[in-house]
Design an enzyme around this catalytic site. Sequence first.
Site, PDB file in Angstrom:
ATOM      1  CG  HIS A  23      -1.495   1.386   1.481  1.00 25.52           C
ATOM      2  ND1 HIS A  23      -2.587   1.870   0.784  1.00 25.52           N
ATOM      3  CD2 HIS A  23      -1.108   2.386   2.310  1.00 25.52           C
ATOM      4  CE1 HIS A  23      -2.846   3.115   1.185  1.00 25.52           C
ATOM      5  NE2 HIS A  23      -1.959   3.453   2.107  1.00 25.52           N
ATOM      6  CG  HIS A  47       0.988   6.648   0.271  1.00 28.00           C
ATOM      7  ND1 HIS A  47       0.192   7.770   0.431  1.00 28.00           N
ATOM      8  CD2 HIS A  47       0.430   5.689   1.042  1.00 28.00           C
ATOM      9  CE1 HIS A  47      -0.804   7.487   1.266  1.00 28.00           C
ATOM     10  NE2 HIS A  47      -0.686   6.241   1.643  1.00 28.00           N
ATOM     11  CD  GLU A  51      -3.996   6.820   2.644  1.00 21.43           C
ATOM     12  OE1 GLU A  51      -3.049   6.795   3.426  1.00 21.43           O
ATOM     13  OE2 GLU A  51      -4.100   6.024   1.672  1.00 21.43           O
ATOM     14  CB  SER A  96      -2.715   0.305  -2.842  1.00 20.29           C
ATOM     15  OG  SER A  96      -3.541   0.860  -1.825  1.00 20.29           O
TER      16      SER A  96
HETATM   17  N1  HBI Z   1       1.486   6.137  10.115  1.00 23.36           N
HETATM   18  N2  HBI Z   1       3.033   4.735   9.084  1.00 23.36           N
HETATM   19  C1  HBI Z   1       1.961   5.543   8.992  1.00 23.36           C
HETATM   20  N3  HBI Z   1       1.382   5.738   7.794  1.00 23.36           N
HETATM   21  C2  HBI Z   1       0.297   6.547   7.666  1.00 23.36           C
HETATM   22  O1  HBI Z   1      -0.235   6.729   6.548  1.00 23.36           O
HETATM   23  C3  HBI Z   1      -0.228   7.191   8.804  1.00 23.36           C
HETATM   24  C4  HBI Z   1       0.403   6.964  10.034  1.00 23.36           C
HETATM   25  N4  HBI Z   1      -0.083   7.564  11.142  1.00 23.36           N
HETATM   26  C5  HBI Z   1      -1.218   8.461  11.130  1.00 23.36           C
HETATM   27  C6  HBI Z   1      -1.820   8.601   9.790  1.00 23.36           C
HETATM   28  N5  HBI Z   1      -1.316   8.018   8.707  1.00 23.36           N
HETATM   29  C7  HBI Z   1      -3.075   9.399   9.591  1.00 23.36           C
HETATM   30  O2  HBI Z   1      -3.795   9.534  10.792  1.00 23.36           O
HETATM   31  C8  HBI Z   1      -2.780  10.783   9.033  1.00 23.36           C
HETATM   32  O3  HBI Z   1      -3.991  11.373   8.664  1.00 23.36           O
HETATM   33  C9  HBI Z   1      -2.120  11.632  10.026  1.00 23.36           C
HETATM   34 FE    FE Z   2      -1.780   5.323   3.128  1.00 27.83          FE
END
Ligand code: HBI
Ligand code: FE
Length: 290
Positions: A145, A150, A191, A210
């Site tokens: 993913h 991303h 997303e 994804s």
């Molecule tokens: N941590 N590793 C990882 N990947 C993410 O996409 C991610 C996260 N922590 C919080 C988060 N995304 C979401 O809550 C964001 O909107 C901040």
């Molecule tokens: Fe993501």
Amino acid sequence: MLANDKAVNQGVAPVTYGDGARPPRGDYAAARADYTCDQHWERYTPQEHALYQRLYERQAAQLKGLACDEFIAAVEHLGTPQEIPRFDALSERLQRATGWEVVAVPGLIPEEAFFGLLAERRFPVTGWIRSPEEFDYVVEPDVFHDLFGHVPLLFNPVFADYMQAYGAGGLKASRLQSCEYLARLYWYTVEFGLIATPDGLRAYGAGILSSTGELRHSVLSPAPQRIGFDVERIMRTQYRIDSFQSTYFVINGFEQLFEATAPDFTPLYERVALQGELSADARLVSDRVF
Ligand code: HBI
Ligand code: FE
């Protein structure tokens, strides 16, 4: 020499996803204080490389007519689909393109740490890959993913600048306790965002790109509503993490995203708090419906 002069393992608290009922996945004890860890590429098994390749080829086969052109043009920067990319080699290519790098993390990390990495143009990529049983759907973001969804658009300069501005804005929001509003903005753009093109709507959101089922659903299904990008509307709108979206927001270009992060969000947060939140399938007369 004090006993604690040796490299004490920073071990950081795990983060769980959704309602928190699921045990955290990933080795958080091996993570550093900023939640980054090593990828340990040599630990992937041939079965895991093969699983990555199958996931990659299934998605790559359905991009045309559904994914935006910028994504289709950039996905080859991931390198050969025959094995999980080495983050250090991928980061060298990415650094040259937009100054970003890919860093390994054990899984989901707290928002403050997440925003902090984005603000430094360091994109956190989960090291582990889903199990074969989760081929069609995995709740937490795994390496497929994060990489396939991303990383390609981080090669696009305007989108890459948006991601960095988003991270910087997030650091400010965490002091304003408005992480939920920013999480919604991330959810409905990075997303699950759609973009309008002369040939029709196309997906640019990583969660869509994804996902084997949601790529078609988001662009072609009559079921969900698709409304014009509006930051305040997005920040008011709840989202669901374990089903296809019932609402998608449509931008007319990545510049629109970047411009949306320009103003100081503080007055916006106050207006959003006053107006109250909306369910994921709410409809407003002010919505610009596609
Ligand atoms: N941590 N590793 C990882 N990947 C993410 O996409 C991610 C996260 N922590 C919080 C988060 N995304 C979401 O809550 C964001 O909107 C901040
Ligand atoms: Fe993501």
